[in-house]
Write a protein that holds these residues in place. Structure first.
Motif, PDB file in Angstrom:
ATOM      1  N   SER A  41       0.827  -1.212   0.000  1.00 43.86           N
ATOM      2  CA  SER A  41       0.000   0.000   0.000  1.00 43.86           C
ATOM      3  C   SER A  41       0.859   1.260   0.000  1.00 43.86           C
ATOM      4  CB  SER A  41      -0.972   0.001   1.175  1.00 43.86           C
ATOM      5  OG  SER A  41      -0.269  -0.005   2.399  1.00 43.86           O
ATOM      6  N   THR A  42       1.986   1.244   0.689  1.00 44.05           N
ATOM      7  CA  THR A  42       2.841   2.438   0.679  1.00 44.05           C
ATOM      8  C   THR A  42       3.507   2.611  -0.675  1.00 44.05           C
ATOM      9  OG1 THR A  42       4.659   1.190   1.696  1.00 44.05           O
ATOM     10  CG2 THR A  42       3.272   2.493   3.167  1.00 44.05           C
ATOM     11  N   ARG A  43       3.889   1.516  -1.303  1.00 43.91           N
ATOM     12  CA  ARG A  43       4.454   1.592  -2.656  1.00 43.91           C
ATOM     13  C   ARG A  43       3.431   2.177  -3.632  1.00 43.91           C
ATOM     14  NH1 ARG A  43       5.828  -3.600  -2.612  1.00 43.91           N
ATOM     15  NH2 ARG A  43       7.668  -3.634  -1.357  1.00 43.91           N
ATOM     16  N   ALA A  44       2.205   1.709  -3.535  1.00 42.79           N
ATOM     17  CA  ALA A  44       1.139   2.206  -4.416  1.00 42.79           C
ATOM     18  C   ALA A  44       0.879   3.690  -4.169  1.00 42.79           C
ATOM     19  CB  ALA A  44      -0.139   1.395  -4.203  1.00 42.79           C
ATOM     20  N   ALA A  45       0.917   4.124  -2.914  1.00 42.57           N
ATOM     21  CA  ALA A  45       0.690   5.535  -2.597  1.00 42.57           C
ATOM     22  C   ALA A  45       1.781   6.414  -3.203  1.00 42.57           C
ATOM     23  CB  ALA A  45       0.630   5.730  -1.087  1.00 42.57           C
ATOM     24  N   ILE A  46       3.036   5.980  -3.101  1.00 37.78           N
ATOM     25  CA  ILE A  46       4.149   6.748  -3.667  1.00 37.78           C
ATOM     26  C   ILE A  46       4.059   6.758  -5.188  1.00 37.78           C
ATOM     27  CG2 ILE A  46       6.667   6.821  -3.937  1.00 37.78           C
ATOM     28  CD1 ILE A  46       5.591   7.810  -1.215  1.00 37.78           C
ATOM     29  N   ASP A  47       3.764   5.623  -5.791  1.00 32.14           N
ATOM     30  CA  ASP A  47       3.611   5.566  -7.252  1.00 32.14           C
ATOM     31  C   ASP A  47       2.531   6.531  -7.724  1.00 32.14           C
ATOM     32  OD1 ASP A  47       5.581   3.652  -7.466  1.00 32.14           O
ATOM     33  OD2 ASP A  47       4.188   1.969  -7.717  1.00 32.14           O
TER      34      ASP A  47
END
Length: 81
Positions: free
Chosen positions: A57-63
């Protein structure tokens, strides 16, 4: 109890209830309150393995944030990036 497995424990219902709350997206403070744990630490010590992995979820938020920034820069530059 009639109709229940011989190894049934009422604690199993608490675990099932907690897992349903977590699966539905409840945060640790909500689960803590519903189970009447004294602290969120108790809840996390017992159930943290059930919450989804935050790396995804944090990767998706940054992307998403980076894509939005790129779109904004592209629009500000007139589309030439």
């Amino acid at each position: 109890m009639p109709g229940l497995p011989p190894d049934f424990r009422y604690q199993d219902l608490r675990h099932y209830f907690a897992s349903m709350l977590i699966k539905s997206g409840a945060d640790v403070k909500v689960v803590q309150a519903r189970l009447r744990h004294a602290s969120a630490k108790t809840t996390l010590d017992t159930y943290s393995h059930l919450w989804p992995d935050s790396d995804d979820s944090t990767r998706a938020a940054i992307d998403s944030a980076m894509a939005a920034r790129e779109d904004n820069l592209s629009t500000a530059d007139g589309g030439d990036t």
